[in-house]
Every structure is written in C-alpha cells, then in structure tokens.
Design an enzyme around this catalytic site. Structure first.
Site, PDB file in Angstrom:
ATOM      1  N   TRP A   5       0.858  -1.120  -0.065  1.00  0.00           N
ATOM      2  CA  TRP A   5      -0.005  -0.033   0.010  1.00  0.00           C
ATOM      3  C   TRP A   5       0.854   1.280  -0.004  1.00  0.00           C
ATOM      4  O   TRP A   5       0.293   2.353  -0.187  1.00  0.00           O
ATOM      5  CB  TRP A   5      -0.704   0.325   1.285  1.00  0.00           C
ATOM      6  CG  TRP A   5      -0.023  -0.399   2.533  1.00  0.00           C
ATOM      7  CD1 TRP A   5      -0.301  -1.709   3.135  1.00  0.00           C
ATOM      8  CD2 TRP A   5       0.728   0.628   3.291  1.00  0.00           C
ATOM      9  NE1 TRP A   5       0.717  -1.350   4.152  1.00  0.00           N
ATOM     10  CE2 TRP A   5       1.020  -0.233   4.396  1.00  0.00           C
ATOM     11  CE3 TRP A   5       1.139   1.855   3.062  1.00  0.00           C
ATOM     12  CZ2 TRP A   5       2.057   0.322   5.392  1.00  0.00           C
ATOM     13  CZ3 TRP A   5       1.880   2.241   3.991  1.00  0.00           C
ATOM     14  CH2 TRP A   5       2.335   1.552   5.240  1.00  0.00           C
ATOM     15  N   ASN A   6       2.311   1.237   0.321  1.00  0.00           N
ATOM     16  CA  ASN A   6       2.972   2.626   0.451  1.00  0.00           C
ATOM     17  C   ASN A   6       2.945   3.357  -0.665  1.00  0.00           C
ATOM     18  O   ASN A   6       3.053   4.653  -0.613  1.00  0.00           O
ATOM     19  CB  ASN A   6       4.042   2.006   1.301  1.00  0.00           C
ATOM     20  CG  ASN A   6       5.176   1.069   0.540  1.00  0.00           C
ATOM     21  OD1 ASN A   6       4.686   0.431  -0.075  1.00  0.00           O
ATOM     22  ND2 ASN A   6       6.411   1.214   0.806  1.00  0.00           N
ATOM     23  N   LYS A  17      -2.784  -8.814  -7.251  1.00  0.00           N
ATOM     24  CA  LYS A  17      -3.354  -8.783  -5.926  1.00  0.00           C
ATOM     25  C   LYS A  17      -2.788  -7.464  -5.136  1.00  0.00           C
ATOM     26  O   LYS A  17      -1.484  -7.873  -4.634  1.00  0.00           O
ATOM     27  CB  LYS A  17      -2.832  -9.971  -5.219  1.00  0.00           C
ATOM     28  CG  LYS A  17      -3.798 -10.480  -3.985  1.00  0.00           C
ATOM     29  CD  LYS A  17      -3.398  -9.289  -2.662  1.00  0.00           C
ATOM     30  CE  LYS A  17      -4.071  -9.645  -1.618  1.00  0.00           C
ATOM     31  NZ  LYS A  17      -3.986  -8.522  -0.562  1.00  0.00           N
ATOM     32  N   SER A  70      -4.831  -5.060   1.041  1.00  0.00           N
ATOM     33  CA  SER A  70      -6.441  -4.712   1.096  1.00  0.00           C
ATOM     34  C   SER A  70      -6.856  -3.300   1.383  1.00  0.00           C
ATOM     35  O   SER A  70      -8.162  -3.001   1.474  1.00  0.00           O
ATOM     36  CB  SER A  70      -7.222  -5.662   2.123  1.00  0.00           C
ATOM     37  OG  SER A  70      -6.729  -7.208   1.505  1.00  0.00           O
ATOM     38  N   GLY A  84       6.733  -6.339  -0.278  1.00  0.00           N
ATOM     39  CA  GLY A  84       6.079  -6.377   1.009  1.00  0.00           C
ATOM     40  C   GLY A  84       6.778  -6.825   2.010  1.00  0.00           C
ATOM     41  O   GLY A  84       8.221  -6.746   2.065  1.00  0.00           O
ATOM     42  N   SER A  85       6.482  -7.387   3.060  1.00  0.00           N
ATOM     43  CA  SER A  85       7.054  -7.819   4.289  1.00  0.00           C
ATOM     44  C   SER A  85       7.762  -9.103   4.095  1.00  0.00           C
ATOM     45  O   SER A  85       7.616  -9.933   3.189  1.00  0.00           O
ATOM     46  CB  SER A  85       5.873  -8.041   5.393  1.00  0.00           C
ATOM     47  OG  SER A  85       5.241  -8.834   5.316  1.00  0.00           O
ATOM     48  N   GLU A 116      10.847  -7.977  -3.350  1.00  0.00           N
ATOM     49  CA  GLU A 116      11.461  -6.642  -2.783  1.00  0.00           C
ATOM     50  C   GLU A 116      10.943  -6.615  -1.501  1.00  0.00           C
ATOM     51  O   GLU A 116       9.550  -6.181  -1.384  1.00  0.00           O
ATOM     52  CB  GLU A 116      11.127  -5.422  -3.808  1.00  0.00           C
ATOM     53  CG  GLU A 116      11.881  -4.329  -3.440  1.00  0.00           C
ATOM     54  CD  GLU A 116      11.119  -3.174  -2.582  1.00  0.00           C
ATOM     55  OE1 GLU A 116      11.560  -3.323  -1.172  1.00  0.00           O
ATOM     56  OE2 GLU A 116      10.703  -2.503  -2.910  1.00  0.00           O
ATOM     57  N   LEU A 117      11.650  -6.761  -0.410  1.00  0.00           N
ATOM     58  CA  LEU A 117      11.147  -6.822   1.040  1.00  0.00           C
ATOM     59  C   LEU A 117      11.728  -5.464   1.644  1.00  0.00           C
ATOM     60  O   LEU A 117      11.474  -4.556   1.112  1.00  0.00           O
ATOM     61  CB  LEU A 117      11.642  -8.233   1.638  1.00  0.00           C
ATOM     62  CG  LEU A 117      11.309  -9.262   0.626  1.00  0.00           C
ATOM     63  CD1 LEU A 117      11.846 -10.581   1.520  1.00  0.00           C
ATOM     64  CD2 LEU A 117       9.695  -9.544   0.279  1.00  0.00           C
ATOM     65  N   CYS A 167      10.446   1.538   1.934  1.00  0.00           N
ATOM     66  CA  CYS A 167      11.761   0.588   2.360  1.00  0.00           C
ATOM     67  C   CYS A 167      12.832   1.241   1.970  1.00  0.00           C
ATOM     68  O   CYS A 167      13.961   0.826   2.553  1.00  0.00           O
ATOM     69  CB  CYS A 167      11.259  -0.565   1.260  1.00  0.00           C
ATOM     70  SG  CYS A 167       9.770  -1.718   1.571  1.00  0.00           S
TER      71      CYS A 167
END
Length: 461
Positions: free
Chosen positions: A136-137, A160, A163, A212-213, A234-235, A268
């Site tokens: 979302w960022n 995807k 949410s 994401g995470s 890419e975490l 990130c």
C-alpha cells in the site's frame, strides 16, 4: 483483513468491497491465459502505443487519483501527485526502450564457432500471466514498475493489491482498459491474502513478483519454490545514511530529513539509520534534529503538510512498540517520541540517539518517521554498523573523499550505494536488494528481463 478504504487521517471507513469468489477468480485466470496467447504476438510498436496512451491518461487523471491514494493510505497529496507523474514517466520510458532492451542478441561468431552452428541468437520471450502481490505504501508506483516492463515484454498481469487500497487497485485495471490494452492484459484480483497461495499454485500463473514484508515474501517464495516458478522479491529495508567529516553537513542534514520522512517514513528505501563520524556527530545531530522538529504534521490533503498519518492503526502500534523498547533500553529522545491525542494514526517525526545492538529498533525496520542516530569512530566502524543489519536494500554515503567513496562502494552490503544524494528509484536504474531485502531486480533492462524466457536459438550449418 477487510478489503476497504479506511481514511487514516480519521479512521473512518469510506468504502468496503466483497472479495472475489472462486468462480470470478477462475474466470479471470482463464481470461489471462487466453489473452496471453494473442497478446504475446503483438509488435513492440503496438504495445508502446498502448502504454503511451496509458501514460497520457494517467497524466490527465493525476489530481483525482492522487486524492484517492491520500484518502486510502494517508500520503501527503503533493507526494501522491508526484507519484502519479513518476508512473507516467516510467511507462513512457519502457514504451520507448523495451524493443532495444529485448532485441535479439547474436554472439560473436568466433565465440561459438566450435558449437557446430551457422548462426546463434539469444531471444527474449514472455513467460505468461504474472502475479503481482503489491503493498500500500506506493500504491501506484509499486504496481507500474512491474506492469510497464511486463506488458512491454508481452506478459499479462494479475494484481493482488493490499487490501486497504482497493480503489487504487481498481483504478489501475480501468486505466489499462481505457488505454486500449486487450481485455485480460491487466486484471485486479480483489482477494484476501489467504487466497494468494491458490492463485500462485495455478499452472496458468507462470511467475510472481512481490513487494512487501518478510513473512509475505517467505510465503510466496516457498510456494513458488515448490511449484518451480520464477519470483522477484523486494522486501524490507533499514538503509544506512553515513556522514563523514568531509561532507557538506548542511546539505547532508537537509537531505537526511527528506530521506527519513518521505511518504511519512513508510518507504523501504527511506534512510533509517544515520551513522555519523564522531568528528561531526554533534554538528550533524543538531542540524538534523532541528530539521525533523520543524516539519509540519497534519492533514495529508493540506498542501503544507510534510508528514501525514501512518497508513494503519496497527502500523502505528508497531512503531510505538519499537520506540518504547528503545527508550526502556536507554535510547535518548532528541525530538518527538510521544503519541499525539486526537483522531487519525499520526506519529511525530522522531530522532533517537544512543542506539545499541540489544534494542529491537537496531534489527527491525521502523516503518514510520523515526530516525536512529549512531556515532562511528572511523570509516571501518561506520561500515560495520551499516552492515550490521539483516537488510540490504540501499545505502547513502556522504563524503567528498574519493578513497572513502571507493571503500563504501566496495564494502557496503546493499543493492545500491548513493553518494552525496538520497536513494531514489528511476526507470533506467536497476532496483533491488540483498540479504533479507529480497532478490531479483526491478526497473531498467534487468527488470524487464526478469520475466522473460531467455531462449537460445541455434541454426545448423
């Protein structure tokens, strides 16, 4: 987690959506596979025409989609407009460069003369439907930096999205549809996280990319590994920002503030750990803290706002826990550090000093406007502190000494080293990290080739 737009400035739920069921998900998978069979044969010129049209439409929509992003995840609206403009720029860059980036390669005949071939080519061919699990960022940019190269390579996309940004996710599908891409080239799947595994296991999905995470990355990587499918991850990141005595301290401190609080610190590649040589530590700390204290925190729709709310209540709780743990363990609060009263998920720009290895914030990513200050005795200690992290996304180095620059470029464990400047992504530059920051690369020629079948074509005599 419900699929809903919840305004982080006041906690109000504005819109909710029903998750797509198995039947609708199956319909979209069928459509993606069918569309790929024909879209893969289109010429680069046609793909470029469509992507240029999408960029033009995005420029026209800039103000409206910026307000949507700000309402959904709290980004200051000026930064949201800049994000939309950056996306249009990336679309045009790939539209203009993809044909050259993916042109057939012909090895030097002398290198392959003993292969028995009269001619050898290396050709880049699309893989098929690619699943993108996005955060979302940067709700537009993270998607476009996947979609633009993937579509130009002849792949089709299945998104995807997070949410809490469903309106942005649906906008993206509509954008590519309005631009004239064939139905099924880019589709949004309004599904929860629990449904991702089934989609990734589907044989029609050929690859996946995730930003994401760490837990999300591990889950996708595990399933993709079991199914033997290509992934790009890419975490997280906890980027160092190293300041040496020869640096322009005024400029370094000014950029440091922006580097820490861009996107309300929810990035990130935001600089998070500020490692300063002892000779200039006090001078830099004073300038940096003064700059952080001067920022305006408030309504993200206000053009004067520098720092908006965090995107979620849980995100703020996580940040508070990291700060409180550090303070209990002896960290000094130079500014901020107190939870404000009132509605919305706000947190003030905060600077912590006296960080030690036993503090959680030393090892974990602070996803919000919280900076940590470290004092380094010399270059060697600066490198040790910078690399003492499970992450390795990017890094920032401030020095005017060429020998020091060479050491940092050689020794920092990161996917990028930015000298006398702030880490930023650009369509022409490869982007990605090492260690727990993930693997693979986005953007540039490296990014467009990640989801291509690199095919050797051998012609006999």
């Amino acid at each position: 987690m419900p699929i809903a737009t919840v305004n982080p400035a006041n906690g109000e739920t504005l819109r909710t959506y029903e998750a797509m069921g198995e039947e609708e998900t199956e319909r979209r998978l069928q459509l993606a596979e069918a569309t790929f069979r024909t879209y893969r044969t289109t010429a680069f010129e046609e793909r470029a025409r469509l992507l240029h049209r999408a960029a033009d439409l995005l420029d026209e929509d800039r103000d409206g989609i910026a307000e949507v992003m700000t309402t959904e995840m709290g980004k200051p609206v000026g930064q949201a407009r800049a994000e939309a403009a950056k996306c249009a720029k990336a679309m045009r860059w790939y539209a203009d460069h993809a044909a050259d980036l993916l042109a057939d390669e012909e090895p030097d005949p002398s290198d392959v003369k003993d292969s028995g071939a009269s001619r050898v080519l290396v050709r880049y061919r699309p893989l098929g439907p690619v699943l993108a699990v996005m955060p979302w960022n940067f709700p537009l940019w993270q998607v476009v930096r996947f979609a633009a190269p993937a579509l130009m390579a002849g792949n089709v996309g299945l998104l995807k999205h997070a949410s809490n940004v469903p309106q942005t996710a649906l906008y993206l599908e509509d954008l590519f549809h309005r631009a004239g891409f064939p139905e099924g080239c880019f589709q949004t799947l309004l599904i929860g996280s629990a449904a991702v595994d089934d989609v990734l296991r589907d044989e029609r999905v050929r690859a996946a990319t995730l930003t994401g995470s760490e837990p999300a990355g591990r889950a996708v990587a595990a399933t993709a590994g079991e199914m033997i499918k290509k992934t790009v991850l890419e975490l997280g990141g906890s980027d160092p920002f190293v300041v040496m005595p020869s640096a322009d301290l005024d400029r370094a401190a000014e950029v440091a503030v922006t580097a820490r609080v861009q996107n309300t610190g929810q990035s990130c590649i935001a600089a998070k750990r500020f490692i300063v040589h002892t000779d200039v530590y006090d001078a830099f700390a004073e300038r940096f803290t003064r700059g952080m204290r001067a920022l305006t925190t408030g309504d993200p729709m206000d053009e004067a706002t520098d720092v908006g709310p965090l995107a979620s209540e849980q995100g703020r709780k996580d940040l508070v826990e990291l700060v409180d743990d550090a303070v209990r363990s002896g960290a000094r609060v130079l500014c901020g550090g107190e939870l404000p009263d009132g509605p919305g998920w706000y947190y003030p720009p905060t600077v912590l000093a006296g960080i030690t290895r036993d503090m959680r914030i030393h090892r974990e990513e602070a996803f919000g406007p919280v900076a940590t200050l470290y004092r380094a005795a010399d270059l060697d200690e600066a490198v040790l502190i910078a690399n003492d992290s499970p992450f390795g996304l990017s890094s920032n180095v401030w020095t005017r000494d060429e020998a020091e620059t060479g050491r940092f470029v050689r020794d920092l464990e990161a996917g990028g080293v930015f000298v006398n400047g702030m880490t930023a992504s650009h369509p022409a530059l490869p982007f990605g990290g090492v260690k727990r920051s993930g693997y693979g690369r986005e953007l540039s020629g490296h990014g467009i080739r990640e989801f291509c079948n690199i095919t050797t074509v051998w012609h006999g005599a």
